[in-house]
Design a protein around this motif. Structure first.
Motif, PDB file in Angstrom:
ATOM      1  N   ILE A  21       0.825  -1.203   0.000  1.00 44.02           N
ATOM      2  CA  ILE A  21       0.000   0.000   0.000  1.00 44.02           C
ATOM      3  C   ILE A  21       0.863   1.257   0.000  1.00 44.02           C
ATOM      4  O   ILE A  21       0.632   2.199  -0.767  1.00 44.02           O
ATOM      5  CB  ILE A  21      -0.951   0.007   1.212  1.00 44.02           C
ATOM      6  N   GLU A  22       1.871   1.300   0.849  1.00 40.85           N
ATOM      7  CA  GLU A  22       2.748   2.466   0.881  1.00 40.85           C
ATOM      8  C   GLU A  22       3.546   2.595  -0.415  1.00 40.85           C
ATOM      9  O   GLU A  22       3.765   3.701  -0.918  1.00 40.85           O
ATOM     10  CB  GLU A  22       3.712   2.359   2.073  1.00 40.85           C
ATOM     11  N   ALA A  23       3.967   1.465  -0.960  1.00 33.22           N
ATOM     12  CA  ALA A  23       4.838   1.488  -2.137  1.00 33.22           C
ATOM     13  C   ALA A  23       4.150   2.047  -3.359  1.00 33.22           C
ATOM     14  O   ALA A  23       4.798   2.624  -4.237  1.00 33.22           O
ATOM     15  CB  ALA A  23       5.345   0.079  -2.440  1.00 33.22           C
ATOM     16  N   MET A  24       2.840   1.904  -3.454  1.00 34.03           N
ATOM     17  CA  MET A  24       2.152   2.400  -4.635  1.00 34.03           C
ATOM     18  C   MET A  24       2.214   3.921  -4.720  1.00 34.03           C
ATOM     19  O   MET A  24       2.435   4.494  -5.789  1.00 34.03           O
ATOM     20  CB  MET A  24       0.698   1.915  -4.650  1.00 34.03           C
ATOM     21  N   ALA A  25       2.053   4.606  -3.593  1.00 34.25           N
ATOM     22  CA  ALA A  25       2.201   6.062  -3.583  1.00 34.25           C
ATOM     23  C   ALA A  25       3.653   6.456  -3.805  1.00 34.25           C
ATOM     24  O   ALA A  25       3.953   7.419  -4.515  1.00 34.25           O
ATOM     25  CB  ALA A  25       1.689   6.632  -2.266  1.00 34.25           C
ATOM     26  N   VAL A  26       4.559   5.703  -3.197  1.00 37.49           N
ATOM     27  CA  VAL A  26       5.984   6.010  -3.348  1.00 37.49           C
ATOM     28  C   VAL A  26       6.407   5.877  -4.809  1.00 37.49           C
ATOM     29  O   VAL A  26       7.168   6.699  -5.331  1.00 37.49           O
ATOM     30  CB  VAL A  26       6.832   5.075  -2.461  1.00 37.49           C
ATOM     31  N   SER A  27       5.921   4.853  -5.496  1.00 36.50           N
ATOM     32  CA  SER A  27       6.342   4.624  -6.876  1.00 36.50           C
ATOM     33  C   SER A  27       5.902   5.756  -7.795  1.00 36.50           C
ATOM     34  O   SER A  27       6.625   6.120  -8.735  1.00 36.50           O
ATOM     35  CB  SER A  27       5.794   3.281  -7.380  1.00 36.50           C
ATOM     36  N   ILE A  28       4.729   6.329  -7.548  1.00 33.12           N
ATOM     37  CA  ILE A  28       4.309   7.499  -8.330  1.00 33.12           C
ATOM     38  C   ILE A  28       5.247   8.667  -8.060  1.00 33.12           C
ATOM     39  O   ILE A  28       5.639   9.399  -8.969  1.00 33.12           O
ATOM     40  CB  ILE A  28       2.853   7.875  -8.005  1.00 33.12           C
ATOM     41  N   GLY A  29       5.628   8.841  -6.787  1.00 38.64           N
ATOM     42  CA  GLY A  29       6.595   9.879  -6.454  1.00 38.64           C
ATOM     43  C   GLY A  29       7.944   9.641  -7.099  1.00 38.64           C
ATOM     44  O   GLY A  29       8.621  10.586  -7.525  1.00 38.64           O
ATOM     45  N   VAL A  30       8.340   8.384  -7.198  1.00 36.16           N
ATOM     46  CA  VAL A  30       9.606   8.040  -7.870  1.00 36.16           C
ATOM     47  C   VAL A  30       9.548   8.465  -9.329  1.00 36.16           C
ATOM     48  O   VAL A  30      10.502   9.059  -9.870  1.00 36.16           O
ATOM     49  CB  VAL A  30       9.883   6.529  -7.760  1.00 36.16           C
ATOM     50  N   SER A  31       8.436   8.170  -9.991  1.00 41.10           N
ATOM     51  CA  SER A  31       8.291   8.521 -11.402  1.00 41.10           C
ATOM     52  C   SER A  31       8.330  10.030 -11.595  1.00 41.10           C
ATOM     53  O   SER A  31       9.010  10.549 -12.485  1.00 41.10           O
ATOM     54  CB  SER A  31       6.970   7.962 -11.943  1.00 41.10           C
ATOM     55  N   ILE A  32       7.614  10.750 -10.740  1.00 33.84           N
ATOM     56  CA  ILE A  32       7.595  12.207 -10.837  1.00 33.84           C
ATOM     57  C   ILE A  32       8.968  12.791 -10.529  1.00 33.84           C
ATOM     58  O   ILE A  32       9.452  13.686 -11.217  1.00 33.84           O
ATOM     59  CB  ILE A  32       6.545  12.798  -9.874  1.00 33.84           C
ATOM     60  N   GLY A  33       9.601  12.267  -9.491  1.00 38.51           N
ATOM     61  CA  GLY A  33      10.918  12.773  -9.116  1.00 38.51           C
ATOM     62  C   GLY A  33      11.950  12.564 -10.203  1.00 38.51           C
ATOM     63  O   GLY A  33      12.779  13.443 -10.472  1.00 38.51           O
ATOM     64  N   THR A  34      11.908  11.417 -10.857  1.00 38.52           N
ATOM     65  CA  THR A  34      12.867  11.138 -11.924  1.00 38.52           C
ATOM     66  C   THR A  34      12.736  12.142 -13.058  1.00 38.52           C
ATOM     67  O   THR A  34      13.730  12.604 -13.626  1.00 38.52           O
ATOM     68  CB  THR A  34      12.650   9.719 -12.472  1.00 38.52           C
ATOM     69  N   ALA A  35      11.487  12.507 -13.384  1.00 35.13           N
ATOM     70  CA  ALA A  35      11.264  13.429 -14.492  1.00 35.13           C
ATOM     71  C   ALA A  35      11.407  14.884 -14.089  1.00 35.13           C
ATOM     72  O   ALA A  35      11.965  15.689 -14.836  1.00 35.13           O
ATOM     73  CB  ALA A  35       9.870  13.197 -15.076  1.00 35.13           C
ATOM     74  N   GLN A  36      10.925  15.232 -12.884  1.00 31.95           N
ATOM     75  CA  GLN A  36      10.848  16.639 -12.513  1.00 31.95           C
ATOM     76  C   GLN A  36      12.101  17.187 -11.855  1.00 31.95           C
ATOM     77  O   GLN A  36      12.356  18.386 -11.915  1.00 31.95           O
ATOM     78  CB  GLN A  36       9.663  16.862 -11.563  1.00 31.95           C
ATOM     79  N   LEU A  37      12.862  16.336 -11.201  1.00 28.52           N
ATOM     80  CA  LEU A  37      14.066  16.801 -10.519  1.00 28.52           C
ATOM     81  C   LEU A  37      15.287  16.641 -11.391  1.00 28.52           C
ATOM     82  O   LEU A  37      16.415  16.668 -10.913  1.00 28.52           O
ATOM     83  CB  LEU A  37      14.267  16.029  -9.204  1.00 28.52           C
ATOM     84  N   GLY A  38      15.052  16.474 -12.698  1.00 26.86           N
ATOM     85  CA  GLY A  38      16.137  16.242 -13.640  1.00 26.86           C
ATOM     86  C   GLY A  38      16.974  17.472 -13.898  1.00 26.86           C
ATOM     87  O   GLY A  38      16.628  18.597 -13.549  1.00 26.86           O
TER      88      GLY A  38
END
Length: 280
Positions: free
Chosen positions: A119-136
């Motif tokens: 359950i926690e990982a599903m929210a984290v994984s969306i954050g991972v995807s956003i972070g990879t693209a947005q913090l580039g």
């Protein structure tokens, strides 16, 4: 030459993973510290967990396709990137919950551990995807700019869902949503719905966010009506899904459930409208 190329590729990959981890923690730390989420993981049905995993993976596919770090990537790479991000989310979730003593390697059932981590990982994984693209780094900005020009209404819809989940999902498990909904009069619910619509209009059309000015000059009335409706419907849909998943509809009347959706919709509408402009 080959060695230098491999070294640069490895360095770039490590930077992307680092940005993904930072994004996963940045966007999901509130949920990792929320008791109601831990409890949901403890009592979650395996079928519900499977549905959550499938929905999250579909969102990752959509986000990576329309706004990912590599906008020109093939579907094969999009599938691979989404699997990697979900795997990173699982690792981060497991590590943080273990650190917080919310899961234990001994004395705790495997079902409870898996439920909380998933359950926690599903929210984290969306954050991972956003972070990879947005913090580039800046060199990726030109590629993302070209990708923005090819965005469709479907793309904005997908990004709106991601934004609504990131913003509204952090509050959905809490008792405050239920309390506000049960104590609200019809006038309060109507006011919340109107404010949600107003938020969507202000964020999308009357702010200085990137991309708003260009879109607002062409067919203002149609764009305003269409995009506002899509944003709010998206927000209500996401709100209903996350509230259902966290068991907020169990044992309550339709009216109370509806009020909860509208209450959470105030936050989700901000995510749905601002998310598709900022999360790119």
């Amino acid at each position: 030459m080959t060695e230098n190329h491999n070294s640069r590729a490895l360095n770039k990959s490590l930077k992307e993973y680092a940005r993904g981890i930072a994004g996963g923690l940045l966007f999901s730390f509130p949920l990792l510290y929320t008791m109601e989420v831990w409890w949901t993981g403890f009592i979650a049905d395996p079928l519900d967990l499977m549905i959550l995993v499938v929905v999250t993976y579909l969102l990752l596919l959509g986000y990576n396709r329309f706004a990912g770090m590599h906008p020109d990537a093939s579907w094969k790479h999009v599938f691979i990137d989404s699997v990697e991000e979900m795997g990173i989310g699982l690792l981060i979730s497991f590590g943080v919950l273990l650190m917080l003593n919310r899961i234990r390697l001994s004395g705790m059932g495997i079902d409870e551990v898996m439920g909380k981590v998933i359950i926690e990982a599903m929210a984290v994984s969306i954050g991972v995807s956003i972070g990879t693209a947005q913090l580039g780094a800046n060199e990726e900005e030109e590629k993302r700019q070209k990708s923005r020009e090819r965005k469709t209404k479907v793309g904005f819809f997908v990004l709106g869902i991601c934004g609504a989940i990131i913003v509204g999902g952090n509050v959905a498990p809490t008792e405050e949503i239920v309390m506000i909904a049960m104590e609200a009069a019809p006038g309060h619910i109507l006011a919340m719905a109107l404010v949600s619509l107003l938020i969507s209009i202000i964020v999308v059309f009357f702010s200085d966010f990137k991309g708003t000015a260009r879109r607002s000059r062409n067919g203002l009335l149609f764009d305003m009506t269409f995009d506002t409706c899509v944003s709010y419907i998206t927000a209500l849909g996401v709100s209903a899904f996350v509230l259902w998943f966290f068991g907020r509809f169990d044992g309550v009347s339709f009216w109370v459930a509806f009020q909860q959706v509208v209450v959470l919709g105030v936050l989700s509408s901000l995510g749905a409208s601002a998310g598709r402009l900022l999360i790119k």
